[in-house]
Enzyme design. Sequence first.
Site, PDB file in Angstrom:
ATOM      1  N   ARG A 231     122.899 112.392 127.893  1.00  0.00           N
ATOM      2  CA  ARG A 231     121.603 111.898 128.353  1.00  0.00           C
ATOM      3  C   ARG A 231     120.640 113.047 128.619  1.00  0.00           C
ATOM      4  NH1 ARG A 231     121.613 108.804 133.858  1.00  0.00           N
ATOM      5  NH2 ARG A 231     122.006 110.928 134.552  1.00  0.00           N
TER       6      ARG A 231
ATOM      7  N   LYS B  61     125.540 102.827 136.305  1.00  0.00           N
ATOM      8  CA  LYS B  61     124.919 101.932 137.295  1.00  0.00           C
ATOM      9  C   LYS B  61     123.558 101.439 136.797  1.00  0.00           C
ATOM     10  CE  LYS B  61     125.089 105.115 140.598  1.00  0.00           C
ATOM     11  NZ  LYS B  61     125.767 106.243 139.927  1.00  0.00           N
TER      12      LYS B  61
ATOM     13  N   ARG C 173     115.601 114.730 133.073  1.00  0.00           N
ATOM     14  CA  ARG C 173     116.017 114.796 134.478  1.00  0.00           C
ATOM     15  C   ARG C 173     116.545 116.185 134.797  1.00  0.00           C
ATOM     16  NH1 ARG C 173     119.448 109.596 136.525  1.00  0.00           N
ATOM     17  NH2 ARG C 173     120.240 111.173 137.962  1.00  0.00           N
TER      18      ARG C 173
ATOM     19  N   ARG D 117     124.989 105.665 150.080  1.00  0.00           N
ATOM     20  CA  ARG D 117     125.732 106.805 149.537  1.00  0.00           C
ATOM     21  C   ARG D 117     126.390 107.645 150.608  1.00  0.00           C
ATOM     22  NH1 ARG D 117     122.863 107.734 144.337  1.00  0.00           N
ATOM     23  NH2 ARG D 117     123.809 109.509 143.325  1.00  0.00           N
TER      24      ARG D 117
HETATM   25  P1  AP5 Z   1     123.477 105.482 133.647  1.00  0.00           P
HETATM   26  O1  AP5 Z   1     123.380 104.016 133.498  1.00  0.00           O
HETATM   27  O2  AP5 Z   1     122.231 106.256 133.743  1.00  0.00           O
HETATM   28  O3  AP5 Z   1     124.442 105.849 134.864  1.00  0.00           O
HETATM   29  P2  AP5 Z   1     124.143 105.989 136.412  1.00  0.00           P
HETATM   30  O4  AP5 Z   1     125.394 105.623 137.119  1.00  0.00           O
HETATM   31  O5  AP5 Z   1     122.899 105.252 136.755  1.00  0.00           O
HETATM   32  O6  AP5 Z   1     123.940 107.553 136.469  1.00  0.00           O
HETATM   33  P3  AP5 Z   1     122.925 108.420 137.305  1.00  0.00           P
HETATM   34  O7  AP5 Z   1     122.976 109.785 136.750  1.00  0.00           O
HETATM   35  O8  AP5 Z   1     121.614 107.745 137.429  1.00  0.00           O
HETATM   36  O9  AP5 Z   1     123.652 108.393 138.690  1.00  0.00           O
HETATM   37  P4  AP5 Z   1     123.400 109.233 139.933  1.00  0.00           P
HETATM   38  O10 AP5 Z   1     124.110 108.449 140.952  1.00  0.00           O
HETATM   39  O11 AP5 Z   1     123.785 110.646 139.804  1.00  0.00           O
HETATM   40  O12 AP5 Z   1     121.802 109.292 140.018  1.00  0.00           O
HETATM   41  P5  AP5 Z   1     120.754 108.597 140.979  1.00  0.00           P
HETATM   42  O13 AP5 Z   1     119.532 108.429 140.206  1.00  0.00           O
HETATM   43  O14 AP5 Z   1     121.336 107.455 141.687  1.00  0.00           O
HETATM   44  O15 AP5 Z   1     124.374 106.013 132.451  1.00  0.00           O
HETATM   45  C1  AP5 Z   1     124.542 107.395 132.237  1.00  0.00           C
HETATM   46  C2  AP5 Z   1     124.408 107.688 130.733  1.00  0.00           C
HETATM   47  O16 AP5 Z   1     125.508 107.132 130.047  1.00  0.00           O
HETATM   48  C3  AP5 Z   1     123.152 107.072 130.084  1.00  0.00           C
HETATM   49  O17 AP5 Z   1     122.665 107.943 129.111  1.00  0.00           O
HETATM   50  C4  AP5 Z   1     123.679 105.780 129.464  1.00  0.00           C
HETATM   51  O18 AP5 Z   1     122.929 105.404 128.349  1.00  0.00           O
HETATM   52  C5  AP5 Z   1     125.095 106.168 129.078  1.00  0.00           C
HETATM   53  N1  AP5 Z   1     126.039 105.060 129.182  1.00  0.00           N
HETATM   54  C6  AP5 Z   1     126.067 104.071 130.122  1.00  0.00           C
HETATM   55  N2  AP5 Z   1     127.105 103.242 129.909  1.00  0.00           N
HETATM   56  C7  AP5 Z   1     127.777 103.719 128.838  1.00  0.00           C
HETATM   57  C8  AP5 Z   1     128.938 103.296 128.126  1.00  0.00           C
HETATM   58  N3  AP5 Z   1     129.624 102.210 128.504  1.00  0.00           N
HETATM   59  N4  AP5 Z   1     129.339 104.028 127.075  1.00  0.00           N
HETATM   60  C9  AP5 Z   1     128.644 105.142 126.685  1.00  0.00           C
HETATM   61  N5  AP5 Z   1     127.524 105.575 127.297  1.00  0.00           N
HETATM   62  C10 AP5 Z   1     127.096 104.882 128.367  1.00  0.00           C
HETATM   63  O19 AP5 Z   1     120.534 109.753 142.048  1.00  0.00           O
HETATM   64  C11 AP5 Z   1     119.979 110.988 141.686  1.00  0.00           C
HETATM   65  C12 AP5 Z   1     119.899 111.864 142.911  1.00  0.00           C
HETATM   66  O20 AP5 Z   1     118.989 111.262 143.850  1.00  0.00           O
HETATM   67  C13 AP5 Z   1     121.195 112.057 143.692  1.00  0.00           C
HETATM   68  O21 AP5 Z   1     121.949 113.114 143.170  1.00  0.00           O
HETATM   69  C14 AP5 Z   1     120.667 112.338 145.086  1.00  0.00           C
HETATM   70  O22 AP5 Z   1     120.268 113.664 145.218  1.00  0.00           O
HETATM   71  C15 AP5 Z   1     119.429 111.453 145.177  1.00  0.00           C
HETATM   72  N6  AP5 Z   1     119.762 110.142 145.768  1.00  0.00           N
HETATM   73  C16 AP5 Z   1     119.695 108.927 145.152  1.00  0.00           C
HETATM   74  N7  AP5 Z   1     120.109 107.958 145.969  1.00  0.00           N
HETATM   75  C17 AP5 Z   1     120.447 108.570 147.143  1.00  0.00           C
HETATM   76  C18 AP5 Z   1     120.968 108.106 148.362  1.00  0.00           C
HETATM   77  N8  AP5 Z   1     121.233 106.815 148.562  1.00  0.00           N
HETATM   78  N9  AP5 Z   1     121.193 109.031 149.344  1.00  0.00           N
HETATM   79  C19 AP5 Z   1     120.936 110.320 149.162  1.00  0.00           C
HETATM   80  N10 AP5 Z   1     120.451 110.839 148.020  1.00  0.00           N
HETATM   81  C20 AP5 Z   1     120.210 109.962 147.017  1.00  0.00           C
HETATM   82 MG    MG Z   2     121.046 105.821 137.558  1.00  0.00          MG
END
Ligand code: AP5
Ligand code: MG
Length: 191
Positions: free
Chosen positions: A128, A14, A134, A89
């Site tokens: 990552r 994402k 993280r 979410r």
């Molecule tokens: P990346 O682009 O970072 O993927 P992502 O989907 O953004 O992954 P996240 O880990 O950020 O998602 P998440 O939903 O767990 O975390 P968030 O920050 O939203 O890609 C991942 C890796 O793969 C990178 O290293 C990238 O380089 C690599 N990659 C990408 N594309 C690739 C490809 N095609 N091929 C190979 N490699 C590739 O949330 C974190 C926490 O915050 C949650 O767990 C929750 O506790 C809290 N939170 C956030 N939003 C909410 C909400 N709305 N409600 C409640 N809690 C929330």
């Molecule tokens: Mg992310």
Amino acid sequence: MLNIVLFGPPGAGKGTQAEKLQQKYGILHLSTGEVIRQEMNRGSELGRLAAQQMEGGKLASDELVLGIIENYLQEHRTAPGVIFDGFPRTLPQAEAFDSMLKKIGTQVTVMLALDVPDEVVTERILTRGKTSGRADDQSLETIQNRIAVYKKQTAVVADFYKKQDKFRAVNGVGTIDEIFDRLCAAIDALR
Ligand code: AP5
Ligand code: MG
């Protein structure tokens, strides 16, 4: 406004894709996870509260996250569009979001859902984790828990947008550019 909900499990890509979409379409990118991590790094009250709630890979509370969104929308009323990454979410978040957008005379344009198998996202997050700093990337247990939370609490949000005919699934396996092209094709098909 072009309001894109970029959806998918942890590690789906994402954040990676949102950066590219932001540039191509000249719209903003809001990652609720990023906002929360910044607050944690600043050591703010909100950051401390979120850290407690998220322990072990759990979600932050709807109340906390909706507060972030409300502030953001107020500050960016004139934006041409926003990519919402990692939000909504939960069903209550999706419902509250609809009302908030309605109040300012706009709505979600589309949900683009990156479809990526568990093994692939796990591998991406572990890789990552070597450099991201993280906390939630560090242990396999936490990563698996994040995926379980996604399936239990978040996956249903897709149905909410399916009912509004706004859901588009996109294959999230392949190179970053291949996936980007698929996302762009889905967006361009809306116009
Ligand atoms: P990346 O682009 O970072 O993927 P992502 O989907 O953004 O992954 P996240 O880990 O950020 O998602 P998440 O939903 O767990 O975390 P968030 O920050 O939203 O890609 C991942 C890796 O793969 C990178 O290293 C990238 O380089 C690599 N990659 C990408 N594309 C690739 C490809 N095609 N091929 C190979 N490699 C590739 O949330 C974190 C926490 O915050 C949650 O767990 C929750 O506790 C809290 N939170 C956030 N939003 C909410 C909400 N709305 N409600 C409640 N809690 C929330
Ligand atoms: Mg992310």
